[in-house]
Each structure stands twice: as C-alpha cells, then as structure tokens.
Design an enzyme around this catalytic site. Structure first.
Site, PDB file in Angstrom:
ATOM      1  N   GLU A 166      17.513 -45.815 -34.178  1.00  0.00           N
ATOM      2  CA  GLU A 166      18.209 -44.438 -34.269  1.00  0.00           C
ATOM      3  C   GLU A 166      18.745 -43.278 -32.957  1.00  0.00           C
ATOM      4  O   GLU A 166      17.756 -42.401 -32.622  1.00  0.00           O
ATOM      5  CB  GLU A 166      16.947 -43.486 -35.089  1.00  0.00           C
ATOM      6  CG  GLU A 166      17.118 -44.297 -36.585  1.00  0.00           C
ATOM      7  CD  GLU A 166      16.013 -43.576 -37.531  1.00  0.00           C
ATOM      8  OE1 GLU A 166      15.640 -42.746 -37.648  1.00  0.00           O
ATOM      9  OE2 GLU A 166      15.893 -43.973 -38.821  1.00  0.00           O
ATOM     10  N   ASN A 207      19.417 -50.162 -34.034  1.00  0.00           N
ATOM     11  CA  ASN A 207      19.555 -50.116 -35.825  1.00  0.00           C
ATOM     12  C   ASN A 207      19.346 -48.461 -35.840  1.00  0.00           C
ATOM     13  O   ASN A 207      19.001 -47.317 -34.755  1.00  0.00           O
ATOM     14  CB  ASN A 207      18.564 -50.329 -36.172  1.00  0.00           C
ATOM     15  CG  ASN A 207      18.033 -50.898 -37.601  1.00  0.00           C
ATOM     16  OD1 ASN A 207      19.070 -51.412 -38.140  1.00  0.00           O
ATOM     17  ND2 ASN A 207      17.254 -49.999 -38.074  1.00  0.00           N
ATOM     18  N   HIS A 243      21.134 -45.971 -45.844  1.00  0.00           N
ATOM     19  CA  HIS A 243      20.544 -45.576 -46.514  1.00  0.00           C
ATOM     20  C   HIS A 243      21.791 -44.722 -47.290  1.00  0.00           C
ATOM     21  O   HIS A 243      21.993 -43.601 -46.866  1.00  0.00           O
ATOM     22  CB  HIS A 243      19.582 -44.426 -45.802  1.00  0.00           C
ATOM     23  CG  HIS A 243      18.557 -44.998 -45.467  1.00  0.00           C
ATOM     24  ND1 HIS A 243      17.357 -46.255 -46.246  1.00  0.00           N
ATOM     25  CD2 HIS A 243      17.698 -45.183 -44.143  1.00  0.00           C
ATOM     26  CE1 HIS A 243      16.836 -46.408 -45.626  1.00  0.00           C
ATOM     27  NE2 HIS A 243      16.802 -46.544 -44.201  1.00  0.00           N
ATOM     28  N   GLU A 271      18.509 -51.286 -44.158  1.00  0.00           N
ATOM     29  CA  GLU A 271      17.142 -50.495 -44.810  1.00  0.00           C
ATOM     30  C   GLU A 271      17.925 -50.312 -46.467  1.00  0.00           C
ATOM     31  O   GLU A 271      18.478 -49.098 -46.286  1.00  0.00           O
ATOM     32  CB  GLU A 271      16.403 -49.847 -43.933  1.00  0.00           C
ATOM     33  CG  GLU A 271      16.500 -49.864 -42.887  1.00  0.00           C
ATOM     34  CD  GLU A 271      16.173 -49.345 -42.202  1.00  0.00           C
ATOM     35  OE1 GLU A 271      15.670 -47.311 -42.388  1.00  0.00           O
ATOM     36  OE2 GLU A 271      15.387 -49.043 -40.698  1.00  0.00           O
ATOM     37  N   ASP A 273      18.739 -48.809 -49.642  1.00  0.00           N
ATOM     38  CA  ASP A 273      18.908 -48.436 -50.925  1.00  0.00           C
ATOM     39  C   ASP A 273      19.690 -47.405 -50.679  1.00  0.00           C
ATOM     40  O   ASP A 273      20.390 -46.603 -50.334  1.00  0.00           O
ATOM     41  CB  ASP A 273      17.290 -47.620 -51.053  1.00  0.00           C
ATOM     42  CG  ASP A 273      17.239 -46.708 -49.685  1.00  0.00           C
ATOM     43  OD1 ASP A 273      18.244 -46.123 -49.429  1.00  0.00           O
ATOM     44  OD2 ASP A 273      15.960 -46.368 -49.249  1.00  0.00           O
TER      45      ASP A 273
HETATM   46  O1  G3I Z   1      -0.620 -43.708 -42.902  1.00  0.00           O
HETATM   47  C1  G3I Z   1      -0.516 -41.624 -43.496  1.00  0.00           C
HETATM   48  C2  G3I Z   1      -2.287 -41.469 -44.021  1.00  0.00           C
HETATM   49  O2  G3I Z   1      -2.682 -42.164 -43.086  1.00  0.00           O
HETATM   50  C3  G3I Z   1      -1.665 -40.129 -44.818  1.00  0.00           C
HETATM   51  O3  G3I Z   1      -2.477 -40.060 -45.389  1.00  0.00           O
HETATM   52  C4  G3I Z   1      -0.322 -39.816 -45.389  1.00  0.00           C
HETATM   53  C5  G3I Z   1      -0.114 -38.126 -45.542  1.00  0.00           C
HETATM   54  O4  G3I Z   1       1.051 -37.956 -45.584  1.00  0.00           O
HETATM   55  O5  G3I Z   1       0.818 -40.210 -44.558  1.00  0.00           O
HETATM   56  C6  G3I Z   1       0.627 -41.552 -44.127  1.00  0.00           C
HETATM   57  O6  G3I Z   1       1.548 -41.895 -42.929  1.00  0.00           O
HETATM   58  C7  G3I Z   1       3.460 -41.944 -43.808  1.00  0.00           C
HETATM   59  C8  G3I Z   1       3.789 -43.324 -43.913  1.00  0.00           C
HETATM   60  O7  G3I Z   1       5.086 -43.088 -43.983  1.00  0.00           O
HETATM   61  C9  G3I Z   1       2.756 -44.108 -44.382  1.00  0.00           C
HETATM   62  O8  G3I Z   1       2.890 -44.645 -45.821  1.00  0.00           O
HETATM   63  C10 G3I Z   1       3.604 -40.488 -43.449  1.00  0.00           C
HETATM   64  O9  G3I Z   1       3.415 -39.786 -43.634  1.00  0.00           O
HETATM   65  C11 G3I Z   1       5.380 -41.312 -44.273  1.00  0.00           C
HETATM   66  O10 G3I Z   1       6.096 -39.415 -43.436  1.00  0.00           O
HETATM   67  C12 G3I Z   1       5.939 -42.532 -43.577  1.00  0.00           C
HETATM   68  O11 G3I Z   1       7.168 -42.394 -43.577  1.00  0.00           O
HETATM   69  C13 G3I Z   1       7.482 -43.602 -43.199  1.00  0.00           C
HETATM   70  C14 G3I Z   1       9.300 -42.575 -42.720  1.00  0.00           C
HETATM   71  O12 G3I Z   1       9.978 -44.164 -42.672  1.00  0.00           O
HETATM   72  C15 G3I Z   1       8.902 -42.353 -41.521  1.00  0.00           C
HETATM   73  O13 G3I Z   1      10.173 -41.734 -40.827  1.00  0.00           O
HETATM   74  C16 G3I Z   1       8.399 -44.014 -44.638  1.00  0.00           C
HETATM   75  O14 G3I Z   1       7.430 -44.698 -45.295  1.00  0.00           O
HETATM   76  C17 G3I Z   1       9.374 -45.257 -44.048  1.00  0.00           C
HETATM   77  O15 G3I Z   1      10.271 -46.100 -45.350  1.00  0.00           O
HETATM   78  C18 G3I Z   1      10.535 -44.832 -43.615  1.00  0.00           C
HETATM   79  O16 G3I Z   1      11.477 -45.300 -43.072  1.00  0.00           O
HETATM   80  C19 G3I Z   1      12.715 -45.153 -41.812  1.00  0.00           C
HETATM   81  C20 G3I Z   1      12.609 -45.997 -41.083  1.00  0.00           C
HETATM   82  O17 G3I Z   1      11.768 -46.739 -40.538  1.00  0.00           O
HETATM   83  C21 G3I Z   1      13.973 -46.112 -40.042  1.00  0.00           C
HETATM   84  N1  G3I Z   1      15.499 -46.312 -40.764  1.00  0.00           N
HETATM   85  C22 G3I Z   1      14.718 -44.482 -41.563  1.00  0.00           C
HETATM   86  C23 G3I Z   1      13.721 -44.336 -43.479  1.00  0.00           C
HETATM   87  C24 G3I Z   1      13.555 -44.202 -43.926  1.00  0.00           C
HETATM   88  O18 G3I Z   1      13.096 -42.670 -43.571  1.00  0.00           O
END
Ligand code: G3I
Length: 485
Positions: A166, A207, A243, A271, A273
């Site tokens: 990104e 990516n 996405h 990715e 969906d």
């Molecule tokens: O691990 C912490 C946990 O300790 C905490 O309690 C909790 C509270 O919200 O957050 C947890 O972290 C989260 C993490 O996912 C793991 O579950 C974050 O808040 C959350 O923001 C994070 O989201 C991820 C996101 O990337 C971050 O930008 C999504 O799961 C993940 O699917 C998403 O993936 C991205 C790709 O890497 C890049 N392209 C876009 C895609 C979708 O956003």
C-alpha cells in the site's frame, strides 16, 4: 535473529502444478450443484490449472475445528492475516517475536501448502518506535534490519513476499508514509534489495488495494514495475488485494492483470473478499457468486496469474464488519461455516469435480418401470458410465461420470477399463489414476469414497494416442460390469 529458535516447519513437497498445465485442460463435466463435502477441494481443482488457492490464516482460530477443517481441506497456500506484520514480529526494536508467524509457517508445512509472506514494509500495523524515528539513515537501517530478519527467518519456506504494501494513493502519487516522508522514493527499492539479499529464492511482490482495474493507482504501480525491471531492481510479482463490493468488480480487471503479466512478472489476487450489506439477501448472495466467478475466471485467463487468496475463511471472522459497519458476508463460508453460492461459483470456475449424492434415501423409491433396453446393460449391472472426450491429433481429454444404479452404497469404489491400443494416460483428476498395460484404474478420491444409490461422481483424465482416439467399450466398478451411456 534468524535461527534463534529451532524451526520445525519444512515443506514436504511442492504442491504447485506445472505452469505448463495452465490452460491446457478442460474442466471435468459437472453434475448437479452440491455442498462442499460433495465437491473436490478447491486446492485440487486449482492445481490442475497450475494455480494455488490461498487463505489468510489467523492462528488463534485454528482451535475451532470448523475453521481448521476448512483451512486444511481447501487451500494450497496460506498467508498470515496479521502474524507476520511488523507490530507482530518486531514490537520493540531488535526484539523479535515469532509465535504466531511460526504457527502459520507450521500449518503450511503440515498441510503441504505454500507459505506466502505478508508483509515486510507497510505504514499500518507499524510499531510506534518506527514512526518515532526522525533520522533518515536510522530509519533506513531499521527498515533493512527488519526486512533481513523476517525474510531471513523464513527463507526457504516463504515462496513469495509482499515486500512493500500500500505505497500509493488513489491518484497514483506516493502515500505519505513515514518511509516516504523520511526516505523518499528510494525506500521501495531499498526494501526489495534487502529482501532479495535475505531470501534469494522468494519471489518479491508489491501489493495494494483498489488496483484491481486499470486506474491511476494501478498505472503508477505498472510504471514502477517497468522502471524496476529496466534498472535491474529485483521485483517478481504484483499483488492485487481485491477487497471488492458486490456488483462492483472492475470491468477492466482481466485486462489489468494481463498488462502486468505481459511485463513478464507474476500476478496474484492476494486478499479477495466481496462484501455486501448485512444480512445479505438471496439476490445479493447470487450476485456475489457471479462476482467471485468473474474474479477467478479473470485470473485463469491470464497466463502469469498464479492464483487467488481469500482474505479469511468464514464470514464469522472477516475484518470487514469491524471496519465497515453494516457490511460483511464477504467470504465463501457463512458464519456457521456452511458453503455459500460463492463457494460453488469458485468451485465451478476452477472445474472442481462433483459428487451427486443421489435421491434422498428417506423418500419412497419410484418404480423404474420396464427395462427400456433389454439388450443393453447386464441384469446384474449396478453402475452406469457416461464417457465423453475431446480429441486432437495426438491426445484427448476425457470426462467420465459414473453413477451407482444399484440399491446399495458403493464404498471404496474403483473403476477399471481398457484403453484402445496406443493410448496412454498422462494425467487424471478427481480420483487416483494409474495404468497397467492397457488397463486404466481410477480409485475413489478421499472426498468421494462412497457413492449412494442414484448418486454419481464426475472425474476425468488426459491421454495421448498414436492415431486411434476411440473410446473404451467396457467399464467395471468394483469388478462389476457397468452399463455405458
Ligand atoms: O491483537 C490485538 C489485540 O491484542 C487487541 O485486544 C485487539 C483490540 O482491538 O486488537 C488486536 O489487533 C487487531 C488485529 O487486527 C489482530 O486481530 C487490530 O485491532 C485490528 O486493527 C487488526 O486488523 C487487521 C487489519 O489488517 C489492520 O490494518 C485485520 O485483522 C486484517 O485483516 C487487515 O488486513 C489488511 C491487510 O493486511 C492489508 N490489506 C488490507 C487488509 C484489510 O484491512
């Protein structure tokens, strides 16, 4: 940090089909739509096309048997949804934590799946210590040390890395990330060079999202790739996150993938969906299925598209509702891990084999009436085979549907037939194929060991011939002659 902990994972065998296979096969003939248990796994169907079907894995969800069994059955590539990102692997400078990343690597090795790396340099999920670095040289050192440590640890296991994620804005300008602001345009190639040095065998990808069609952002990446190739900066592939929104698959998606493929690099839907308003209407789910099919077919139509990765297993654990409230239902399995129309669409697009479970055994059997062809199948026949083939001057592709016409389930079935002289089996699918002399045997695939009365299985094979492409005359299932249709 490479090697600080014993590494248990190791790839057992490459699962990628030969790229030579891509585009050279016809899909097996399909019968009625069926549930996932009645379909050939997506990974097996994709392998025939020389491609992989991947999934973003969240290791903490592997304790859920429903999640685990789908992940194990269906996918030939895994990528860590979060566990290989900077905040997970190097939360404090020089202190590396590999727990989740190692779990994903181990899952890949245990399931004979490719391991895809995501991601080394990204403005998001970046620890605050990185963003706080103001000195450009220090930031460049932190970045290259991170790339070296993470790519180095998984060298030999990861087949491709999203090196930079990104990096562009929608208008094609560079995103003003901490890396761009402090290091300028050169940070991307610095990251790619560091990745190549750390893992010379991994393919190195850039990516991004909203680059699925031809637009200013995808064109900026296209120009970057051309520039890198011209100047010898290592780059091997481009990831298109995809996405997407139901009803909004870009019409230029295939053309976009093709223009990158034509540069001589690999492309991948990384990715995928396709979200909609929740709860989804039946019409939205049907449209979503059509959209999934369009995306998979776009990849299949492009020579260097090496596959499609789903960004999650089920709607129960997708990132979307948390970011787009009121939206979701974007994946192939619903919140109860039941397959959706989109699953069937992807399976159909990949040519996945089908088992037709036959009539409901609780229903009254219907009277078959008089035998319409008393000279035809033997009275003892309990099976029927329909055989079609598409031949050319040196070979043919055969599709074969085998139906249990008896009253008992056929368990652990195998089908044998003699091929005319000069024909030689080259590859079969939806079953285990072998040839001894002129006798060919296909044994039941693991996903279709039993065929209920009235049920059928579709399978197929490729063969070469030396002039005689005629079809076999007799077939036997578990040693009993079948009627031929
Ligand atoms: O691990 C912490 C946990 O300790 C905490 O309690 C909790 C509270 O919200 O957050 C947890 O972290 C989260 C993490 O996912 C793991 O579950 C974050 O808040 C959350 O923001 C994070 O989201 C991820 C996101 O990337 C971050 O930008 C999504 O799961 C993940 O699917 C998403 O993936 C991205 C790709 O890497 C890049 N392209 C876009 C895609 C979708 O956003």
């Amino acid at each position: 940090m490479n090697g600080t902990a014993p590494r248990r994972w190791s790839r057992v065998a490459a699962v990628l089909g030969s790229a030579l296979v891509a585009g050279s096969l016809l899909a097996p003939v399909l019968t009625a739509p069926a549930s996932a248990a009645d379909r050939e796994p997506l990974r097996d169907a994709a392998e025939r096309t020389g491609r992989t079907v991947g999934v973003a894995l969240a290791p903490h969800l592997l304790d859920d048997p429903a999640y685990r069994s789908v992940a194990e059955r269906e996918f030939s590539l895994v990528v860590a949804e979060n566990a290989m990102k900077w905040d997970s692997t190097e939360p404090n400078r020089g202190t590396f934590t590999w727990g989740g990343a190692d779990e994903v690597a181990q899952f890949a090795a245990d399931n004979d799946a490719e391991l895809y790396g995501h991601t080394l340099v990204w403005h998001s999920q970046l620890p605050s210590w990185v963003s706080a670095i103001t000195d450009p040289d220090d930031l460049r050192t932190a970045m290259t040390e991170h790339v070296s440590a993470v790519a180095g640890r998984y060298a030999g296991d990861v087949t491709a890395w999203d090196v930079v994620n990104e990096a562009f804005e929608g208008d094609g300008t560079r995103r003003r990330s901490v890396f761009q602001e402090r290091l300028g345009d050169g940070y991307i190639e610095d990251a790619f060079r560091a990745a190549r040095a750390a893992d010379p065998d991994a393919r190195l990808c850039i990516n991004d999202y909203s680059t699925d069609g031809i637009n200013a952002k995808s064109t900026a990446i296209y120009e970057l790739v051309r520039d890198f190739l011209a100047r010898g900066v290592p780059i091997d592939c481009v990831g298109f996150q995809s996405h997407l929104i139901v009803g909004q698959v870009p019409s230029s998606m295939e053309a976009n993938l093709r223009r990158f493929s034509d540069l001589g690099i690999d492309v991948r839907i990384t990715e995928l969906d396709i979200r909609t308003t929740t709860p989804p209407t039946p019409a939205a789910l049907e449209r979503q299925a059509a959209d999934y099919r369009t995306v998979v077919e776009a990849c299949l139509a492009v020579t260097r598209c090496d596959g499609v990765t789903l960004w999650g297993v089920s709607d129960a654990n997708s990132w979307i509702p948390g970011v787009f409230p009121g939206q979701g239902a974007a994946l192939l399995w619903d919140e109860d891990y039941a397959t959706k129309p989109a699953y069937t669409a992807v399976a159909d697009a990949l040519g996945a084999g089908t088992v037709d479970p036959g009539p409901d055994p609780t229903e009254e059997p219907t009277d078959p009436g008089p035998d319409p062809d008393p000279t035809g199948p033997p009275a003892t026949s309990t099976c029927e085979v329909a055989f079609t083939r598409h031949a050319w001057d040196t070979g043919f592709t055969a599709a074969l549907t085998f139906t249990n016409t008896g009253t008992e389930p056929l368990t652990g079935w195998s089908l044998t037939f003699d091929m005319p002289a000069g024909q030689s089996l080259t590859q079969g699918w939806s079953g285990t194929w072998s040839q001894t002399g002129r006798t060919v045997t296909v044994a039941a695939p693991a996903w279709a060991t039993d065929v209920a009365p009235g049920g059928s299985v579709s399978t197929g094979f490729n063969a070469s011939h030396s002039g005689d492409a005629s079809v076999p005359e007799t077939f036997e299932a578990n040693g009993v002659a079948c009627a031929v249709r």
